[in-house]
Design a protein around this motif. Structure first.
Motif, PDB file in Angstrom:
ATOM      1  N   ALA A 168     -59.269 -17.533  -4.621  1.00 46.88           N
ATOM      2  CA  ALA A 168     -57.981 -16.934  -4.981  1.00 46.88           C
ATOM      3  C   ALA A 168     -57.926 -16.657  -6.483  1.00 46.88           C
ATOM      4  O   ALA A 168     -57.420 -15.618  -6.913  1.00 46.88           O
ATOM      5  N   TRP A 169     -58.458 -17.576  -7.281  1.00 47.30           N
ATOM      6  CA  TRP A 169     -58.483 -17.387  -8.731  1.00 47.30           C
ATOM      7  C   TRP A 169     -59.341 -16.169  -9.090  1.00 47.30           C
ATOM      8  O   TRP A 169     -58.947 -15.333  -9.893  1.00 47.30           O
ATOM      9  N   PHE A 170     -60.523 -16.058  -8.476  1.00 44.99           N
ATOM     10  CA  PHE A 170     -61.400 -14.930  -8.771  1.00 44.99           C
ATOM     11  C   PHE A 170     -60.769 -13.613  -8.334  1.00 44.99           C
ATOM     12  O   PHE A 170     -60.857 -12.616  -9.047  1.00 44.99           O
ATOM     13  N   ASP A 171     -60.125 -13.592  -7.169  1.00 46.35           N
ATOM     14  CA  ASP A 171     -59.478 -12.362  -6.701  1.00 46.35           C
ATOM     15  C   ASP A 171     -58.390 -11.911  -7.667  1.00 46.35           C
ATOM     16  O   ASP A 171     -58.251 -10.722  -7.959  1.00 46.35           O
ATOM     17  N   ARG A 172     -57.648 -12.854  -8.190  1.00 46.02           N
ATOM     18  CA  ARG A 172     -56.591 -12.524  -9.148  1.00 46.02           C
ATOM     19  C   ARG A 172     -57.186 -12.022 -10.467  1.00 46.02           C
ATOM     20  O   ARG A 172     -56.712 -11.048 -11.052  1.00 46.02           O
ATOM     21  N   LEU A 173     -58.240 -12.687 -10.914  1.00 42.17           N
ATOM     22  CA  LEU A 173     -58.913 -12.278 -12.143  1.00 42.17           C
ATOM     23  C   LEU A 173     -59.533 -10.892 -11.989  1.00 42.17           C
ATOM     24  O   LEU A 173     -59.406 -10.038 -12.869  1.00 42.17           O
ATOM     25  N   LYS A 174     -60.179 -10.647 -10.847  1.00 40.04           N
ATOM     26  CA  LYS A 174     -60.795  -9.349 -10.569  1.00 40.04           C
ATOM     27  C   LYS A 174     -59.742  -8.243 -10.571  1.00 40.04           C
ATOM     28  O   LYS A 174     -59.939  -7.186 -11.174  1.00 40.04           O
ATOM     29  N   HIS A 175     -58.625  -8.495  -9.917  1.00 41.00           N
ATOM     30  CA  HIS A 175     -57.537  -7.511  -9.870  1.00 41.00           C
ATOM     31  C   HIS A 175     -57.043  -7.179 -11.283  1.00 41.00           C
ATOM     32  O   HIS A 175     -56.819  -6.015 -11.615  1.00 41.00           O
ATOM     33  N   THR A 176     -56.915  -8.200 -12.121  1.00 42.76           N
ATOM     34  CA  THR A 176     -56.457  -7.995 -13.495  1.00 42.76           C
ATOM     35  C   THR A 176     -57.468  -7.174 -14.294  1.00 42.76           C
ATOM     36  O   THR A 176     -57.093  -6.245 -15.011  1.00 42.76           O
ATOM     37  N   PHE A 177     -58.759  -7.512 -14.167  1.00 45.98           N
ATOM     38  CA  PHE A 177     -59.790  -6.748 -14.871  1.00 45.98           C
ATOM     39  C   PHE A 177     -59.777  -5.285 -14.437  1.00 45.98           C
ATOM     40  O   PHE A 177     -59.888  -4.384 -15.266  1.00 45.98           O
TER      41      PHE A 177
ATOM     42  N   GLN B 217     -57.286  -3.577 -13.288  1.00 45.51           N
ATOM     43  CA  GLN B 217     -56.084  -2.938 -13.831  1.00 45.51           C
ATOM     44  C   GLN B 217     -56.290  -2.515 -15.281  1.00 45.51           C
ATOM     45  O   GLN B 217     -55.736  -1.514 -15.719  1.00 45.51           O
ATOM     46  N   PHE B 218     -57.074  -3.278 -16.029  1.00 46.30           N
ATOM     47  CA  PHE B 218     -57.325  -2.961 -17.434  1.00 46.30           C
ATOM     48  C   PHE B 218     -58.465  -1.962 -17.615  1.00 46.30           C
ATOM     49  O   PHE B 218     -58.865  -1.680 -18.736  1.00 46.30           O
ATOM     50  N   GLY B 219     -59.014  -1.448 -16.528  1.00 47.42           N
ATOM     51  CA  GLY B 219     -60.019  -0.405 -16.619  1.00 47.42           C
ATOM     52  C   GLY B 219     -61.456  -0.883 -16.620  1.00 47.42           C
ATOM     53  O   GLY B 219     -62.366  -0.100 -16.866  1.00 47.42           O
ATOM     54  N   PHE B 220     -61.685  -2.154 -16.358  1.00 48.15           N
ATOM     55  CA  PHE B 220     -63.052  -2.651 -16.274  1.00 48.15           C
ATOM     56  C   PHE B 220     -63.670  -2.196 -14.961  1.00 48.15           C
ATOM     57  O   PHE B 220     -62.975  -1.968 -13.977  1.00 48.15           O
ATOM     58  N   LYS B 221     -64.979  -2.068 -14.945  1.00 48.23           N
ATOM     59  CA  LYS B 221     -65.715  -1.693 -13.737  1.00 48.23           C
ATOM     60  C   LYS B 221     -66.551  -2.888 -13.292  1.00 48.23           C
ATOM     61  O   LYS B 221     -67.183  -3.551 -14.107  1.00 48.23           O
ATOM     62  N   GLY B 222     -66.563  -3.152 -11.996  1.00 50.34           N
ATOM     63  CA  GLY B 222     -67.361  -4.243 -11.455  1.00 50.34           C
ATOM     64  C   GLY B 222     -68.807  -3.829 -11.279  1.00 50.34           C
ATOM     65  O   GLY B 222     -69.102  -2.688 -10.938  1.00 50.34           O
ATOM     66  N   SER B 223     -69.714  -4.753 -11.506  1.00 54.90           N
ATOM     67  CA  SER B 223     -71.138  -4.495 -11.331  1.00 54.90           C
ATOM     68  C   SER B 223     -71.488  -4.501  -9.847  1.00 54.90           C
ATOM     69  O   SER B 223     -70.960  -5.304  -9.076  1.00 54.90           O
ATOM     70  N   LYS B 224     -72.398  -3.622  -9.443  1.00 55.26           N
ATOM     71  CA  LYS B 224     -72.847  -3.601  -8.053  1.00 55.26           C
ATOM     72  C   LYS B 224     -73.829  -4.733  -7.777  1.00 55.26           C
ATOM     73  O   LYS B 224     -73.945  -5.192  -6.651  1.00 55.26           O
ATOM     74  N   CYS B 225     -74.539  -5.181  -8.803  1.00 57.02           N
ATOM     75  CA  CYS B 225     -75.553  -6.227  -8.634  1.00 57.02           C
ATOM     76  C   CYS B 225     -74.976  -7.636  -8.736  1.00 57.02           C
ATOM     77  O   CYS B 225     -75.449  -8.542  -8.070  1.00 57.02           O
ATOM     78  N   ASP B 226     -73.986  -7.818  -9.597  1.00 54.82           N
ATOM     79  CA  ASP B 226     -73.411  -9.143  -9.826  1.00 54.82           C
ATOM     80  C   ASP B 226     -71.891  -9.037  -9.718  1.00 54.82           C
ATOM     81  O   ASP B 226     -71.246  -8.472 -10.597  1.00 54.82           O
ATOM     82  N   PRO B 227     -71.294  -9.568  -8.660  1.00 54.28           N
ATOM     83  CA  PRO B 227     -69.850  -9.414  -8.471  1.00 54.28           C
ATOM     84  C   PRO B 227     -69.002 -10.123  -9.528  1.00 54.28           C
ATOM     85  O   PRO B 227     -67.823  -9.843  -9.654  1.00 54.28           O
ATOM     86  N   SER B 228     -69.607 -11.015 -10.307  1.00 59.18           N
ATOM     87  CA  SER B 228     -68.834 -11.708 -11.336  1.00 59.18           C
ATOM     88  C   SER B 228     -68.970 -11.053 -12.709  1.00 59.18           C
ATOM     89  O   SER B 228     -68.462 -11.578 -13.694  1.00 59.18           O
ATOM     90  N   LEU B 229     -69.634  -9.896 -12.776  1.00 58.77           N
ATOM     91  CA  LEU B 229     -69.824  -9.182 -14.037  1.00 58.77           C
ATOM     92  C   LEU B 229     -68.915  -7.958 -14.066  1.00 58.77           C
ATOM     93  O   LEU B 229     -68.935  -7.136 -13.151  1.00 58.77           O
TER      94      LEU B 229
END
Length: 59
Positions: free
Chosen positions: A31-40, A42-54
């Motif tokens: 739940a913490w990661f999902d919230r953090l991911k959603h926030t990132f 929203q700020f325009g960050f892009k998630g890595s295809k190789c590493d979901p935590s990057l």
């Protein structure tokens, strides 16, 4: 993510530091990661295809 209640500062670019683990449910880390991911995202960050935590900021 909003700062805790009662937190006051004149500086706009502050971050919140997690001082201890979030205890409780088994899904608390997810739940913490999902919230953090959603926030990132929203700020325009892009998630890595190789590493979901990057997350990368492409400006």
């Amino acid at each position: 993510m909003a700062p805790p209640a009662g937190f006051e500062s004149n500086v706009k670019k502050l971050v919140c530091k997690l001082n201890k683990s979030i205890y409780g449910l088994k899904r608390a880390p997810r739940a913490w990661f999902d919230r953090l991911k959603h926030t990132f995202l929203q700020f325009g960050f892009k998630g890595s295809k190789c590493d979901p935590s990057l997350f990368m900021c492409m400006t």
